[in-house]
Write a protein that holds these residues in place. Structure first.
Motif, short mmCIF file in Angstrom:
data_model
loop_
_atom_site.label_atom_id
_atom_site.label_comp_id
_atom_site.label_asym_id
_atom_site.label_seq_id
_atom_site.Cartn_x
_atom_site.Cartn_y
_atom_site.Cartn_z
N MET A 497 -8.15 6.04 -8.71
CA MET A 497 -7.43 7.06 -7.96
C MET A 497 -7.37 6.80 -6.46
O MET A 497 -6.61 7.47 -5.75
N ASP A 498 -8.17 5.86 -5.95
CA ASP A 498 -8.24 5.70 -4.50
C ASP A 498 -7.82 4.31 -4.04
O ASP A 498 -8.21 3.86 -2.98
N ARG A 499 -7.01 3.65 -4.82
CA ARG A 499 -6.42 2.37 -4.43
C ARG A 499 -5.01 2.29 -4.99
O ARG A 499 -4.66 3.01 -5.93
N GLY A 500 -4.19 1.41 -4.40
CA GLY A 500 -2.85 1.20 -4.93
C GLY A 500 -1.75 1.86 -4.15
O GLY A 500 -0.57 1.65 -4.46
N LEU A 501 -2.08 2.67 -3.15
CA LEU A 501 -1.08 3.33 -2.30
C LEU A 501 -1.53 3.25 -0.85
O LEU A 501 -2.73 3.19 -0.56
N ILE A 502 -0.57 3.27 0.05
CA ILE A 502 -0.89 3.41 1.47
C ILE A 502 -0.79 4.89 1.80
O ILE A 502 0.29 5.44 2.04
N ARG A 503 -1.93 5.53 1.75
CA ARG A 503 -2.04 6.97 1.98
C ARG A 503 -3.39 7.24 2.67
O ARG A 503 -4.37 6.53 2.41
N PRO A 504 -3.48 8.26 3.49
CA PRO A 504 -4.78 8.65 4.02
C PRO A 504 -5.76 8.94 2.88
O PRO A 504 -5.41 9.60 1.90
N GLY A 505 -6.97 8.46 3.03
CA GLY A 505 -8.00 8.65 2.02
C GLY A 505 -8.15 7.48 1.06
O GLY A 505 -9.17 7.36 0.39
N MET A 506 -7.13 6.63 0.99
CA MET A 506 -7.20 5.47 0.10
C MET A 506 -8.05 4.36 0.74
O MET A 506 -8.15 4.26 1.96
N HIS A 507 -8.64 3.53 -0.11
CA HIS A 507 -9.32 2.36 0.41
C HIS A 507 -8.32 1.45 1.12
O HIS A 507 -7.17 1.30 0.69
N ALA A 508 -8.78 0.83 2.19
CA ALA A 508 -7.90 0.02 3.03
C ALA A 508 -7.80 -1.41 2.51
O ALA A 508 -8.34 -2.35 3.08
N ASP A 509 -7.13 -1.55 1.36
CA ASP A 509 -6.76 -2.85 0.82
C ASP A 509 -5.28 -3.05 1.14
O ASP A 509 -4.43 -2.30 0.65
N LEU A 510 -4.95 -4.05 1.95
CA LEU A 510 -3.57 -4.24 2.41
C LEU A 510 -3.15 -5.69 2.29
O LEU A 510 -3.96 -6.61 2.47
N ALA A 511 -1.85 -5.89 2.00
CA ALA A 511 -1.23 -7.21 1.98
C ALA A 511 -0.06 -7.18 2.95
O ALA A 511 0.84 -6.36 2.81
N ILE A 512 -0.09 -8.05 3.94
CA ILE A 512 0.92 -8.08 5.00
C ILE A 512 1.64 -9.42 4.92
O ILE A 512 1.02 -10.48 5.10
N PHE A 513 2.95 -9.39 4.63
CA PHE A 513 3.65 -10.64 4.34
C PHE A 513 5.09 -10.59 4.83
O PHE A 513 5.63 -9.52 5.15
N ASP A 514 5.68 -11.77 4.87
CA ASP A 514 7.08 -11.92 5.27
C ASP A 514 7.94 -11.91 4.01
O ASP A 514 7.89 -12.85 3.22
N PRO A 515 8.76 -10.87 3.80
CA PRO A 515 9.57 -10.82 2.58
C PRO A 515 10.55 -11.97 2.45
O PRO A 515 10.93 -12.34 1.33
N ALA A 516 10.95 -12.56 3.58
CA ALA A 516 11.89 -13.67 3.54
C ALA A 516 11.24 -14.99 3.16
O ALA A 516 11.92 -15.92 2.74
N LYS A 517 9.92 -15.08 3.30
CA LYS A 517 9.23 -16.35 3.10
C LYS A 517 8.28 -16.37 1.92
O LYS A 517 7.85 -17.44 1.49
N ILE A 518 7.91 -15.21 1.41
CA ILE A 518 6.93 -15.19 0.33
C ILE A 518 7.47 -15.99 -0.86
O ILE A 518 8.60 -15.79 -1.30
N ALA A 519 6.68 -16.94 -1.35
CA ALA A 519 7.14 -17.81 -2.43
C ALA A 519 5.98 -18.58 -3.01
O ALA A 519 4.97 -18.83 -2.35
N ASP A 520 6.12 -18.97 -4.28
CA ASP A 520 5.16 -19.88 -4.90
C ASP A 520 5.59 -21.31 -4.62
O ASP A 520 6.78 -21.61 -4.50
N THR A 521 4.62 -22.20 -4.50
CA THR A 521 4.92 -23.63 -4.31
C THR A 521 4.30 -24.48 -5.41
O THR A 521 4.61 -25.67 -5.51
N ALA A 522 3.43 -23.92 -6.21
CA ALA A 522 2.76 -24.66 -7.28
C ALA A 522 3.74 -25.04 -8.38
O ALA A 522 4.62 -24.25 -8.75
N THR A 523 3.59 -26.24 -8.92
CA THR A 523 4.40 -26.72 -10.04
C THR A 523 3.48 -27.24 -11.12
O THR A 523 2.27 -27.42 -10.91
N TYR A 524 4.03 -27.54 -12.28
CA TYR A 524 3.20 -28.12 -13.35
C TYR A 524 2.70 -29.50 -12.96
O TYR A 524 1.60 -29.90 -13.34
#
Length: 570
Positions: A497-524
């Motif tokens: 109940m206290d993770r998974g949203l950016i709301r007051p009272g939630m644990h401060a787990d955050l991911a800050i990223f560039d939507p234009a650049k986020i990508a996987d590079t790993a291949t088989y």
């Protein structure tokens, strides 16, 4: 220059009139430990992103607003970046990799802040025999198992220091092996009661529910009533039943019906691990599978699923051989393979369409679609990255005989990838509203012992691939919806109940990223390559990735389920 998806300019213009979520009551000259300023907040709800600040004190979010006044010890400028809750890896095999290296770098660099373990096997409960067997099967990473329970494992990790948070289901195979061993036997009523009590004890410690892996021995020997009993014990403690179903290919629809029946009988929710339709002859079963799930949901049965974003699965050569030969654990499996008559029978069954079991070897269709990833025996590591067809040719033997010989010589089930799924099906599934995501892999880095074996590229790319390939590039789902599926959806399914949203009272787990650049590079061919585009990651208010570099902080802790402290054994 590649256009943003959707462009931040468009986001800011289109959401200028959209109010942010409620913020904590204003305080004069409020003091923060950290403020994330000026980012496009994708808050995990699936709602419209907005520009604003996030204020953190200790390990909690305390304020969210278009602009926060007050003083702060530290500021992170997120202008031009997306600010999301930390991601949930619903199927993690970081059990051993976190013991070796607490950084969890391949997942942290994708924004994962919670690793959820427990597909059939779990890090407790253990007895002496199970500990001895587990240590014997260890590969490149070797360590003493000094704990007996999930709580003991979590205490070990917290004391060691880890970057992500961790959670776990208790394994259905774990409690079965603890009570009745690894043979093909049915538990007596008394034994089944003991197994239920082990589930309740794990739930009391903080397990999220009970997890099964029904194509592997000894899990495959568990019949539906046994699974209902375990799922009921979990549900009575607020937990979920989660399953690698009994079949993901020819009988995937019947397996889906079994999972729904278990959920209905137990009264609790159920989730399908790494939902798929394996083998070209089964790709058209996606729609009827979805129809079954949605019909159950319409009846009030809480069914969800998770997946990884690739067309190949990864497991071992045990998934290529019939359950009877694997009964009793590795040593008995090996002894049977050394018996000429039994070996001949195994070879024959490997070549045929399986009856009563799920053969990933058969569903892959040919030995050139079976890729070797991990060996324990140094003499066999030269085959890493080769296909079964190539190894069989090099050894001058049949693919089936080569597989049997490798299991005997390696002392393990041998880490193997199977190419099984349709890309169209994978892409369609990413948009299902009840779909979460899991890597089904360890979390590691291209250094040290991790370089002794190969991995599936999902180890380094599952979550970035969703955000980059399927959301931004192919527009299968929006940025806000992709983030919801990585955050609040799995958290709510787990009863967190206290993770998974950016709301007051939630644990401060955050991911800050560039939507234009986020990508996987790993291949088989080159799987050990980090994803790109993730700049900062916070776990419990502390940066573990900052300006694209790992920090020394190891603030991860155990995240426990809804039965914690209120579900003792009977």
């Amino acid at each position: 220059m590649r256009a943003l998806w959707p462009s931040l300019t468009f986001l800011l213009a289109s959401c200028a009139s959209v109010p942010p979520p409620p913020q904590a009551p204003s305080q004069t000259a409020q003091q923060f430990d950290l403020i994330v300023r000026g980012g496009t907040i994708v808050d995990g709800s699936g709602g419209q992103p907005f520009t604003g600040d996030v204020g953190i004190s200790g390990d909690r979010i305390v304020a969210v607003a278009p602009h926060l006044d007050g003083t702060t010890t530290r500021t992170i400028d997120a202008t031009g970046l997306a600010v999301a809750p930390g991601f949930v890896n619903m199927l993690s095999w970081a059990n051993e990799s976190l013991v070796e290296d607490g950084a969890s770098e391949s997942d942290i660099r994708q924004g994962v802040t919670l690793e959820v373990m427990g597909e059939g096997d779990s890090e407790g409960p253990y007895n002496d025999k199970m500990i001895a067997n587990a240590q014997e099967q260890q590969g490149d990473i070797k360590f003493p198992i000094t704990w007996r329970s999930l709580r003991g494992y979590w205490d070990f990790l917290e004391k060691k220091g880890i970057a992500p948070n961790v959670a776990s289901f208790v394994g259905a195979s774990q409690v079965r092996t603890f009570v009745v061993g690894e043979d093909d036997v049915d538990p007596t009523p008394v034994q089944l009661g003991e197994m239920q009590n082990l589930v309740r004890a794990a739930m009391n410690e903080g397990a999220m529910g009970v997890g099964s892996s029904l194509i592997y021995a000894p899990a495959t020997f568990a019949e539906t009533p046994e699974l209902i009993a375990l799922a009921t014990a979990s549900a009575q403690c607020g937990g979920m039943y989660i399953s690698h179903m009994r079949n993901e290919s020819d009988h995937v629809l019947e397996a889906t019906d079994e999972l729904i029946a278990i959920a209905r009988a137990s009264g609790g929710p159920a989730e399908i691990y790494h939902m798929k339709q394996a083998g070209t002859g089964n790709w058209d079963k996606q729609k009827p599978m979805i129809d079954r799930i949605e019909a159950a949901r319409a009846q009030g049965i809480r069914i969800t699923a998770d997946m990884y974003t690739y067309t190949a699965g990864a497991t071992g050569l045990d998934a290529a051989m019939p359950p009877w030969v694997r009964a009793g654990g590795y040593e008995q499996w090996r002894e049977r393979l050394l018996d000429p008559a039994l070996r001949k029978k195994v070879v024959a069954e490997m070549k045929l369409r399986p009856v009563g079991w799920d053969s990933l070897y058969f569903q892959a269709g040919s030995p050139d679609k079976v890729l070797f990833l991990q060996f324990k025996n140094p003499a066999l590591k030269k085959y890493t990255g080769m296909t079964l067809a190539q190894v069989a040719k090099a050894r001058g033997t049949s693919p089936e005989d080569a597989a049997i010989d490798l299991v005997i010589e390696d002392g393990t089930r041998v880490g193997t990838a199977y190419f099984l799924m349709s890309e169209d099906n994978v892409a369609r599934q990413t948009a299902l509203p009840w779909m979460s995501f899991g890597s089904d892999s360890a979390s590691q880095a291209p250094r040290g012992k991790f370089l002794l074996s190969s991995v599936h590229p999902r180890t380094y790319g599952t979550f970035a691939r969703l955000l980059g390939k399927y959301a931004r590039d192919e527009k299968r789902l929006s940025l806000a919806e992709a983030v919801r599926k990585l955050t609040s959806l799995p958290a709510s399914n787990l009863g967190i109940m206290d993770r998974g949203l950016i709301r007051p009272g939630m644990h401060a787990d955050l991911a800050i990223f560039d939507p234009a650049k986020i990508a996987d590079t790993a291949t088989y061919d080159k799987p050990q390559q980090f994803a790109v585009g993730m700049r900062d990651v916070l776990v419990n208010g502390q940066p573990v990735l900052l300006d694209g570099e790992m920090t020394p902080a190891r603030p991860g802790r155990a995240v426990t389920g809804p039965g914690t402290g209120r579900c003792p054994p009977r």
